[in-house]
Design a protein around this motif. Structure first.
Motif, PDB file in Angstrom:
ATOM      1  N   ARG A 133      -7.105   6.289  20.216  1.00  0.00           N
ATOM      2  CA  ARG A 133      -5.994   5.726  20.989  1.00  0.00           C
ATOM      3  C   ARG A 133      -5.864   4.216  20.813  1.00  0.00           C
ATOM      4  O   ARG A 133      -4.950   3.614  21.364  1.00  0.00           O
ATOM      5  CB  ARG A 133      -6.181   6.039  22.475  1.00  0.00           C
ATOM      6  N   MET A 134      -6.778   3.612  20.063  1.00  0.00           N
ATOM      7  CA  MET A 134      -6.769   2.164  19.927  1.00  0.00           C
ATOM      8  C   MET A 134      -5.793   1.728  18.843  1.00  0.00           C
ATOM      9  O   MET A 134      -5.865   2.206  17.710  1.00  0.00           O
ATOM     10  CB  MET A 134      -8.179   1.655  19.581  1.00  0.00           C
ATOM     11  N   PRO A 135      -4.875   0.815  19.160  1.00  0.00           N
ATOM     12  CA  PRO A 135      -3.974   0.323  18.120  1.00  0.00           C
ATOM     13  C   PRO A 135      -4.717  -0.547  17.126  1.00  0.00           C
ATOM     14  O   PRO A 135      -5.584  -1.338  17.491  1.00  0.00           O
ATOM     15  CB  PRO A 135      -2.942  -0.496  18.910  1.00  0.00           C
ATOM     16  N   CYS A 136      -4.413  -0.382  15.854  1.00  0.00           N
ATOM     17  CA  CYS A 136      -5.040  -1.210  14.821  1.00  0.00           C
ATOM     18  C   CYS A 136      -4.261  -2.517  14.697  1.00  0.00           C
ATOM     19  O   CYS A 136      -3.028  -2.506  14.685  1.00  0.00           O
ATOM     20  CB  CYS A 136      -5.052  -0.481  13.476  1.00  0.00           C
ATOM     21  N   PRO A 137      -4.943  -3.643  14.604  1.00  0.00           N
ATOM     22  CA  PRO A 137      -4.227  -4.933  14.517  1.00  0.00           C
ATOM     23  C   PRO A 137      -3.629  -5.206  13.139  1.00  0.00           C
ATOM     24  O   PRO A 137      -3.014  -6.245  12.952  1.00  0.00           O
ATOM     25  CB  PRO A 137      -5.323  -5.952  14.849  1.00  0.00           C
ATOM     26  N   TYR A 138      -3.809  -4.271  12.189  1.00  0.00           N
ATOM     27  CA  TYR A 138      -3.316  -4.493  10.835  1.00  0.00           C
ATOM     28  C   TYR A 138      -2.314  -3.409  10.442  1.00  0.00           C
ATOM     29  O   TYR A 138      -2.412  -2.258  10.864  1.00  0.00           O
ATOM     30  CB  TYR A 138      -4.467  -4.523   9.833  1.00  0.00           C
ATOM     31  N   LEU A 139      -1.374  -3.800   9.590  1.00  0.00           N
ATOM     32  CA  LEU A 139      -0.378  -2.883   9.068  1.00  0.00           C
ATOM     33  C   LEU A 139      -1.035  -1.904   8.095  1.00  0.00           C
ATOM     34  O   LEU A 139      -1.878  -2.294   7.295  1.00  0.00           O
ATOM     35  CB  LEU A 139       0.706  -3.686   8.344  1.00  0.00           C
ATOM     36  N   ASN A 140      -0.657  -0.641   8.162  1.00  0.00           N
ATOM     37  CA  ASN A 140      -1.196   0.362   7.251  1.00  0.00           C
ATOM     38  C   ASN A 140      -0.717   0.070   5.828  1.00  0.00           C
ATOM     39  O   ASN A 140       0.494   0.128   5.546  1.00  0.00           O
ATOM     40  CB  ASN A 140      -0.738   1.756   7.678  1.00  0.00           C
ATOM     41  N   PRO A 141      -1.618  -0.243   4.883  1.00  0.00           N
ATOM     42  CA  PRO A 141      -1.190  -0.562   3.508  1.00  0.00           C
ATOM     43  C   PRO A 141      -0.940   0.664   2.644  1.00  0.00           C
ATOM     44  O   PRO A 141      -0.607   0.521   1.460  1.00  0.00           O
ATOM     45  CB  PRO A 141      -2.370  -1.371   2.972  1.00  0.00           C
ATOM     46  N   GLY A 142      -1.151   1.858   3.205  1.00  0.00           N
ATOM     47  CA  GLY A 142      -0.908   3.068   2.433  1.00  0.00           C
ATOM     48  C   GLY A 142      -2.193   3.740   1.992  1.00  0.00           C
ATOM     49  O   GLY A 142      -3.282   3.433   2.473  1.00  0.00           O
TER      50      GLY A 142
ATOM     51  N   VAL B  29      -8.688  -1.610   2.291  1.00  0.00           N
ATOM     52  CA  VAL B  29      -7.881  -2.699   2.835  1.00  0.00           C
ATOM     53  C   VAL B  29      -7.765  -2.506   4.344  1.00  0.00           C
ATOM     54  O   VAL B  29      -7.550  -1.384   4.821  1.00  0.00           O
ATOM     55  CB  VAL B  29      -6.474  -2.726   2.205  1.00  0.00           C
ATOM     56  N   GLN B  30      -7.911  -3.597   5.089  1.00  0.00           N
ATOM     57  CA  GLN B  30      -7.766  -3.521   6.540  1.00  0.00           C
ATOM     58  C   GLN B  30      -6.422  -2.882   6.906  1.00  0.00           C
ATOM     59  O   GLN B  30      -5.398  -3.181   6.297  1.00  0.00           O
ATOM     60  CB  GLN B  30      -7.853  -4.917   7.152  1.00  0.00           C
TER      61      GLN B  30
ATOM     62  N   GLY C 139     -11.951  -3.361  10.588  1.00  0.00           N
ATOM     63  CA  GLY C 139     -10.510  -3.561  10.730  1.00  0.00           C
ATOM     64  C   GLY C 139      -9.691  -2.422  10.182  1.00  0.00           C
ATOM     65  O   GLY C 139      -8.487  -2.564   9.947  1.00  0.00           O
ATOM     66  N   LEU C 140     -10.338  -1.271   9.941  1.00  0.00           N
ATOM     67  CA  LEU C 140      -9.625  -0.066   9.569  1.00  0.00           C
ATOM     68  C   LEU C 140      -9.178   0.654  10.836  1.00  0.00           C
ATOM     69  O   LEU C 140      -9.573   0.283  11.942  1.00  0.00           O
ATOM     70  CB  LEU C 140     -10.515   0.839   8.722  1.00  0.00           C
TER      71      LEU C 140
ATOM     72  N   ILE D  51     -11.140  -5.676   2.088  1.00  0.00           N
ATOM     73  CA  ILE D  51     -10.377  -6.913   1.933  1.00  0.00           C
ATOM     74  C   ILE D  51      -9.337  -7.023   3.048  1.00  0.00           C
ATOM     75  O   ILE D  51      -8.958  -6.036   3.671  1.00  0.00           O
ATOM     76  CB  ILE D  51      -9.694  -6.996   0.556  1.00  0.00           C
ATOM     77  N   GLY D  52      -8.889  -8.255   3.290  1.00  0.00           N
ATOM     78  CA  GLY D  52      -7.988  -8.518   4.396  1.00  0.00           C
ATOM     79  C   GLY D  52      -6.634  -7.854   4.239  1.00  0.00           C
ATOM     80  O   GLY D  52      -6.079  -7.770   3.135  1.00  0.00           O
ATOM     81  N   GLY D  53      -6.113  -7.375   5.372  1.00  0.00           N
ATOM     82  CA  GLY D  53      -4.798  -6.766   5.374  1.00  0.00           C
ATOM     83  C   GLY D  53      -3.769  -7.677   6.025  1.00  0.00           C
ATOM     84  O   GLY D  53      -4.058  -8.827   6.358  1.00  0.00           O
TER      85      GLY D  53
END
Length: 330
Positions: free
Chosen positions: A215-224, A233-234, A259-260, A309-311
């Motif tokens: 249920r936790m939102p990830c702070p990074y955009l899904n890179p695919g 990638v985060q 960060g995944l 690596i950073g997302g």
């Protein structure tokens, strides 16, 4: 990285441990009471520095005397929890609270502290049942007496708070050493609330981690999707199949720490599935094959999760989107 982290490397220094065991009049914190407790404050090397060991007068029927061997007559002249809570606080302060099934012991301590009007200075807890599960000891079960026998630690009086705490102290040192040797993360959990209104201790911090993580939102955009041969990638969404060697709890800790994003479902938005089966016939590994979602073994994932690596953070994405919208106005 998630601002609240679960788990930590066994090689990371700690400020010491507070090994806790309680005997109770029943099983529901806030209704049943603590009738005996032991709190052993250890330094980083596992030596006992401080301790509080006491029988307690609970003011109620002591419950299953056939288990803990404590009668009402034995407890009537003993102190109440409020009489010794100051000493308990001093031993707990600055240490990670450790117990064998920590949710039980910590919940009862929290309920007793609430009744005494005191907030416990506990920031983190660790369950040695989960730690033993990660260590793959090859034992029949994870009861304290079984784990103690594995490490050659003698248990003289089961269900005696002081003896159980001493046994757990003896187990902790070799367990931590094995975790360091095998690069196993310790199941340390944050405690963000120290008081519970009206004695309620069904707090989120001690619920199963997978239920929280999903249920936790990830702070990074899904890179695919993950691409073989490239780094993780985060923001990538990671699902876990049943066919893995590491425990799901430890894998989820590594996912969040890197960060995944952990996901309970496999769909076309899933970046990869961790699965050790070559040809899974059911479950998340099978679903990944059907949908074309990349699959990694847990050994491959553990290598990759150390070099993520950073997302693109969600905040950066939102800011960039707003900038594009503003440019479109000209």
């Amino acid at each position: 990285m998630n601002p609240i982290s679960w788990g930590r490397p066994a090689s990371e220094p700690d400020a010491g441990w507070a090994v806790v065991d309680v005997e109770t009049s029943g099983f529901r914190p806030g209704q049943a009471r603590v009738i005996s407790l032991a709190v052993l404050g250890l330094d980083a090397d596992g030596r006992v520095e401080q301790s509080v060991v006491s029988l307690l007068n609970p003011g109620v029927d002591p419950g299953p005397t056939h288990v803990h061997r404590l009668t009402a007559a034995m407890l009537e002249d003993q102190p109440q929890f409020g009489d010794i809570v100051g000493d308990v606080v001093e031993v707990l302060r600055g240490r990670t609270l450790v117990a064998h099934n920590v949710a039980f012991d910590y919940a009862f301590l929290a309920a007793e502290a609430e009744l005494a009007g005191v907030a416990l200075p506990v920031d983190s807890v660790m369950c040695t049942v989960e730690l033993a599960r990660r260590l793959d000891l090859g034992v029949d079960n994870l009861r304290l007496e079984t784990v103690a026998a594995h490490w050659g630690v003698t248990q003289a009086r089961p269900h005696d708070a002081f003896d159980d705490a001493l046994v757990l102290t003896g187990v902790l040192a070799p367990a931590l050493e094995r975790a360091r040797e095998r690069d196993i993360w310790l199941p340390v959990r944050p405690v963000t609330r120290r008081r519970w209104p009206n004695g309620r201790v069904t707090h989120d911090e001690l619920r199963p981690l997978k239920a929280l993580a999903s249920r936790m939102p990830c702070p990074y955009l899904n890179p695919g999707p993950y691409v073989s041969g490239r780094p993780l990638v985060q923001g990538m969404r990671v699902a876990l199949a049943a066919e893995v060697r590491r425990t799901h709890e430890e894998l989820v800790e590594r996912i969040l720490h890197a960060g995944l994003a952990y996901t309970d479902v496999v769909d076309r938005e899933t970046s990869l599935v961790v699965c050790n089966a070559d040809t899974p016939v059911q479950g998340k590994g099978y679903q990944a094959q059907q949908l074309g979602v990349p699959v990694l073994s847990d050994a491959q994932f553990m290598v990759g999760v150390g070099t993520v690596i950073g997302g693109t953070s969600m905040e950066e994405f939102v800011d960039a989107t707003r900038a594009d919208e503003q440019l479109a106005l000209f």
